[in-house]
Motif scaffolding. Structure first.
Motif, mmCIF file in Angstrom:
data_model
loop_
_atom_site.group_PDB
_atom_site.id
_atom_site.type_symbol
_atom_site.label_atom_id
_atom_site.label_comp_id
_atom_site.label_asym_id
_atom_site.label_seq_id
_atom_site.Cartn_x
_atom_site.Cartn_y
_atom_site.Cartn_z
ATOM 1 N N HIS A 104 0.856 -1.184 0.000
ATOM 2 C CA HIS A 104 0.000 0.000 0.000
ATOM 3 C C HIS A 104 0.899 1.243 0.000
ATOM 4 N N HIS A 105 0.474 2.268 -0.733
ATOM 5 C CA HIS A 105 1.286 3.489 -0.855
ATOM 6 C C HIS A 105 1.632 4.078 0.508
ATOM 7 N N SER A 106 0.695 4.104 1.437
ATOM 8 C CA SER A 106 0.961 4.693 2.757
ATOM 9 C C SER A 106 1.973 3.854 3.530
ATOM 10 N N ASP A 107 1.986 2.532 3.324
ATOM 11 C CA ASP A 107 2.990 1.692 3.971
ATOM 12 C C ASP A 107 4.388 2.008 3.454
ATOM 13 N N VAL A 108 4.497 2.240 2.154
ATOM 14 C CA VAL A 108 5.805 2.593 1.592
ATOM 15 C C VAL A 108 6.353 3.834 2.284
ATOM 16 N N LEU A 109 5.533 4.870 2.394
ATOM 17 C CA LEU A 109 5.986 6.113 3.027
ATOM 18 C C LEU A 109 6.327 5.902 4.496
ATOM 19 N N ALA A 110 5.481 5.135 5.214
ATOM 20 C CA ALA A 110 5.713 4.910 6.645
ATOM 21 C C ALA A 110 6.984 4.098 6.873
ATOM 22 N N LEU A 111 7.227 3.087 6.043
ATOM 23 C CA LEU A 111 8.420 2.252 6.204
ATOM 24 C C LEU A 111 9.691 3.038 5.888
ATOM 25 N N ILE A 112 9.637 3.876 4.862
ATOM 26 C CA ILE A 112 10.801 4.725 4.556
ATOM 27 C C ILE A 112 11.047 5.694 5.702
ATOM 28 N N GLU A 113 9.985 6.298 6.210
ATOM 29 C CA GLU A 113 10.137 7.256 7.316
ATOM 30 C C GLU A 113 10.700 6.570 8.561
ATOM 31 N N GLY A 114 10.195 5.364 8.862
ATOM 32 C CA GLY A 114 10.720 4.637 10.010
ATOM 33 C C GLY A 114 12.185 4.282 9.831
ATOM 34 N N GLY A 115 12.552 3.847 8.628
ATOM 35 C CA GLY A 115 13.953 3.548 8.355
ATOM 36 C C GLY A 115 14.832 4.775 8.438
ATOM 37 N N GLU A 116 14.305 5.906 7.973
ATOM 38 C CA GLU A 116 15.081 7.149 8.025
ATOM 39 C C GLU A 116 15.349 7.558 9.473
ATOM 40 N N THR A 117 14.340 7.426 10.327
ATOM 41 C CA THR A 117 14.531 7.742 11.754
ATOM 42 C C THR A 117 15.582 6.831 12.367
ATOM 43 N N LEU A 118 15.497 5.541 12.056
ATOM 44 C CA LEU A 118 16.484 4.602 12.582
ATOM 45 C C LEU A 118 17.880 4.919 12.054
ATOM 46 N N GLY A 119 17.976 5.184 10.743
ATOM 47 C CA GLY A 119 19.277 5.477 10.147
ATOM 48 C C GLY A 119 19.948 6.699 10.736
ATOM 49 N N SER A 120 19.139 7.665 11.171
ATOM 50 C CA SER A 120 19.716 8.896 11.729
ATOM 51 C C SER A 120 20.283 8.691 13.125
ATOM 52 N N THR A 121 19.975 7.551 13.776
ATOM 53 C CA THR A 121 20.450 7.308 15.146
ATOM 54 C C THR A 121 21.551 6.259 15.206
ATOM 55 N N LEU A 122 22.009 5.768 14.070
ATOM 56 C CA LEU A 122 23.027 4.719 14.075
ATOM 57 C C LEU A 122 24.364 5.261 14.574
ATOM 58 N N PRO A 123 25.156 4.407 15.213
ATOM 59 C CA PRO A 123 26.420 4.873 15.799
ATOM 60 C C PRO A 123 27.446 5.206 14.724
ATOM 61 N N PRO A 124 28.513 5.922 15.095
ATOM 62 C CA PRO A 124 29.587 6.209 14.126
ATOM 63 C C PRO A 124 30.236 4.911 13.653
ATOM 64 N N GLY A 125 30.896 4.976 12.539
ATOM 65 C CA GLY A 125 31.542 3.792 11.984
ATOM 66 C C GLY A 125 30.903 3.407 10.671
ATOM 67 N N LEU A 126 31.389 2.326 10.097
ATOM 68 C CA LEU A 126 30.848 1.830 8.843
ATOM 69 C C LEU A 126 29.516 1.126 9.090
ATOM 70 N N ILE A 127 28.458 1.560 8.441
ATOM 71 C CA ILE A 127 27.133 0.958 8.593
ATOM 72 C C ILE A 127 26.981 -0.116 7.509
ATOM 73 N N CYS A 128 26.926 -1.379 7.931
ATOM 74 C CA CYS A 128 26.811 -2.501 7.000
ATOM 75 C C CYS A 128 25.337 -2.879 6.861
ATOM 76 N N LEU A 129 24.852 -2.955 5.625
ATOM 77 C CA LEU A 129 23.462 -3.309 5.388
ATOM 78 C C LEU A 129 23.342 -4.786 5.031
ATOM 79 N N GLY A 130 22.295 -5.422 5.559
ATOM 80 C CA GLY A 130 22.011 -6.805 5.224
ATOM 81 C C GLY A 130 20.516 -7.035 5.177
ATOM 82 N N GLU A 131 20.092 -8.138 4.563
ATOM 83 C CA GLU A 131 18.670 -8.438 4.449
ATOM 84 C C GLU A 131 18.459 -9.946 4.523
ATOM 85 N N VAL A 132 17.243 -10.314 4.933
ATOM 86 C CA VAL A 132 16.809 -11.700 4.983
ATOM 87 C C VAL A 132 15.387 -11.735 4.440
#
Length: 618
Positions: A418-446
């Motif tokens: 759903h379009h609103s889910d896309v926006l909410a998930l991106i926004e949630g990820g953006e909030t999380l990404g802004s609080t990550l610690p210093p250093g190299l941020i490694c991305l992974g998926e399952v």
């Protein structure tokens, strides 16, 4: 002599006549010019200095961040404006660029074309091209794009009716004037033509009929090359004069000329005749704030590398990547953090995966406990980790919850999200990404089934045939691959007329972990983090993030090229050269963690080496 004829020999010889002399323009006479054909020459000192400037002109690739004062910049632009132009048409337009966001977008375009061209060359030439320093677009305090205004019909300019491209030649002559003036001022200039002309025109908003001649990097040089760089690197060498001078007519074997007994050889090229060309689409999207590397940061990172007790660039791509990363944040490779995002997909009902859907939950449960392969590698390197449940069929206790609120679709018959889910998930990820610690941020998926989702996204984002995006996945056979291809074709056909906006693409054929990863990339890069990508499923969100926020690519490191068929195409589209080609298909961020560990090891070695030689420097 007849009466009335007032002429006489004496009169003619004694009466002075003065040549009418104009008060403006050329005041010399034919007699004066004939008496001294060299009279227009400048004195020997001026002539010798001119030839010295011509001989000392270089294509500069490394720059200091110091600004260029306005009077100096104006002088060299005046010199360019005084260049010769056919029919005195003056078709050049000098676009002076100092905006960091424009520079960041231009760098992505140049990196992409550099990798694309390398794929067309023989292996040795490709390595030389990839080793070339192209940070000048970011480093140099000023960029100048010389554009040719071709909107006047050829017949309307003296000389262009017969040589239609003479206006482009005129602009090239202006560039040469600019280059020589810059050299005389002590400035360095580099000419970058690794651009697709339409992309560069679009970036600068040029109207139809105005074409660019590449990007000129201008600044105070941070190198003093004694000879042309490409010659020193063995790319080519200057030909003897006699090999390029021909008298009267092009020679043939049976018609020798005074210089050549044979026709000149074709210019040297390094093309690998294998067909490796790929199609790409230009970047587009809405602007989102991204923290960009500063000129000072880029140069400071390289200055620090110059203090090492090892030749600059001796570690090749690893050195280049560390310098780029340290320009974002000094000492960034001293630590790392894995962000692992998991989700399930209804597309598995079409039998496109060799594994049951419960495997996603199994891996996610193990990862929360630090026993998944990716999290185990992270801990072995001393990295922290975060686990995000973006829509696993069985909610994962202990994970950060960023799940869609509406039912998901199977791609081929219904929208994925759903379009609103896309926006909410991106926004949630953006909030999380802004609080990550210093250093190299490694991305992974399952996510069981997400390679099918990734194939559909890759085909749409890269505008390539779905067959180029689907390979033989882990445990799959050819029948399963055919089902996968059918699903992707159906998804692309169903959404063919949909909005090409990245948000609409994610809604139509994406998945929740792709949305969350896109948001993490946006949040992390906006807060000066460097992100290490894993496989195709983490690289596609990077493409989407780059379209939403041009400049994201400056913060990205490609850990490896995976077994996924489209991964190489996706990395090339981003202009990223992977550290390794390890044929991985593990997922879970394993490749990203391995690369971050390697970078951390090299970083620590560089720090120790710098400390060891520091007393010698002082």
């Amino acid at each position: 002599m007849p009466c009335g004829d007032i002429r006489s020999k004496a009169f003619v010889m004694t009466t002075p006549f003065h040549r009418p002399q104009p008060t403006i323009g050329d005041r010399t006479s034919a007699q004066a010019r004939a008496a001294d054909p060299r009279g227009w020459a400048m004195d020997n000192q001026v002539r010798d200095h001119l030839y010295s400037v011509i001989d000392a002109r270089r294509d500069i690739r490394r720059y200091r961040p110091d600004p260029i004062d306005e009077p100096t910049l104006e002088r060299i632009l005046v010199a360019a404006h005084h260049g010769p132009s056919v029919g005195h048409s003056q078709p050049w337009r000098f676009i002076v660029i100092t905006d960091d966001h424009l520079r960041a977008q231009a760098t992505v375009m140049a990196d992409r074309c550099r990798i694309e061209q390398a794929q067309l060359l023989d292996p040795a030439a490709a390595r030389n091209l990839l080793d070339l320093q192209l940070e000048g677009i970011r480093e140099a305090p000023v960029g100048i794009v010389v554009a040719c205004d071709r909107r006047v019909p050829n017949q309307g300019v003296l000389g262009r009716a017969t040589f239609a491209d003479s206006d482009m030649w005129s602009c090239a002559a202006a560039i040469e004037n600019l280059w020589l003036a810059a050299r005389a001022e002590g400035l360095g200039m580099g000419w970058v033509t690794l651009f697709k002309p339409d992309e560069l025109r679009s970036l600068l908003g040029l109207p139809d009929g105005v074409e660019t001649l590449g990007w000129l990097c201008l600044g105070w040089p941070d190198e003093r090359p004694p000879s042309p760089g490409l010659e020193r690197r063995g790319w080519s060498k200057r030909l003897p004069l006699e090999d390029v001078v021909i008298y009267d007519r092009w020679p043939e074997e049976d018609r020798p000329s005074p210089v050549h007994r044979l026709a000149p050889d074709e210019p040297v090229h390094h093309i690998d005749h294998a067909d490796k060309a790929a199609a790409f689409t230009p970047e587009s999207g809405i602007a989102v704030a991204v923290s960009l590397p500063t000129q000072e940061g880029v140069v400071a990172a390289r200055d620090a590398a110059d203090n090492l007790l090892t030749p600059p660039g001796s570690l090749g791509l690893v050195d280049q990547i560390l310098d780029r990363a340290n320009a974002i944040h000094p000492d960034v490779a001293a630590d790392g953090h894995l962000v692992l995002v998991g989700a399930d997909h209804p597309v598995t009902r079409h039998a496109v995966s060799a594994f049951e859907s419960h495997v996603t939950a199994d891996v996610m449960h193990a990862s929360v406990q630090g026993k998944g392969f990716g999290t185990a590698l992270a801990q072995a390197n001393g990295f922290g980790f975060s686990i995000i449940d973006a829509g696993v069929n069985e909610p994962i206790a202990g994970a950060i919850m960023l799940r869609p609120q509406y039912p998901q679709g199977d791609l081929s018959t219904t929208d994925a999200l759903h379009h609103s889910d896309v926006l909410a998930l991106i926004e949630g990820g953006e909030t999380l990404g802004s609080t990550l610690p210093p250093g190299l941020i490694c991305l992974g998926e399952v996510g069981v089934g997400n390679t099918t989702v990734a194939a559909a996204l890759a085909a749409r984002l890269l505008d390539v045939d779905p067959a180029q995006c689907i390979g033989l996945g882990a445990g799959a056979d050819t029948a399963m691959t055919e089902r996968k291809l059918a699903v992707v074709h159906a998804a692309l056909t169903r959404t063919a007329a949909a909005d090409p906006d990245p948000i609409a693409i994610l809604a139509g054929i994406g998945g929740p972990e792709f949305c969350v990863l896109t948001g993490i990339l946006l949040g992390a890069t906006a807060n000066n983090r460097v992100v290490v990508l894993d496989g195709l499923a983490t690289t596609l969100p990077a493409i989407i993030a780059q379209r939403l926020a041009p400049g994201v690519q400056s913060h990205l490191i490609a850990s490896h090229r995976s077994r996924e068929a489209a991964h190489g195409l996706a990395l090339a589209h981003l202009g990223l050269e992977p550290i390794g080609d390890w044929r991985l298909r593990a997922g879970e961020g394993a490749g990203a963690v391995l690369a971050a560990g390697l970078l951390g090891t090299v970083h620590r070695g560089r720090v120790m080496t710098a400390r060891t030689i520091d007393p010698m420097i002082r």
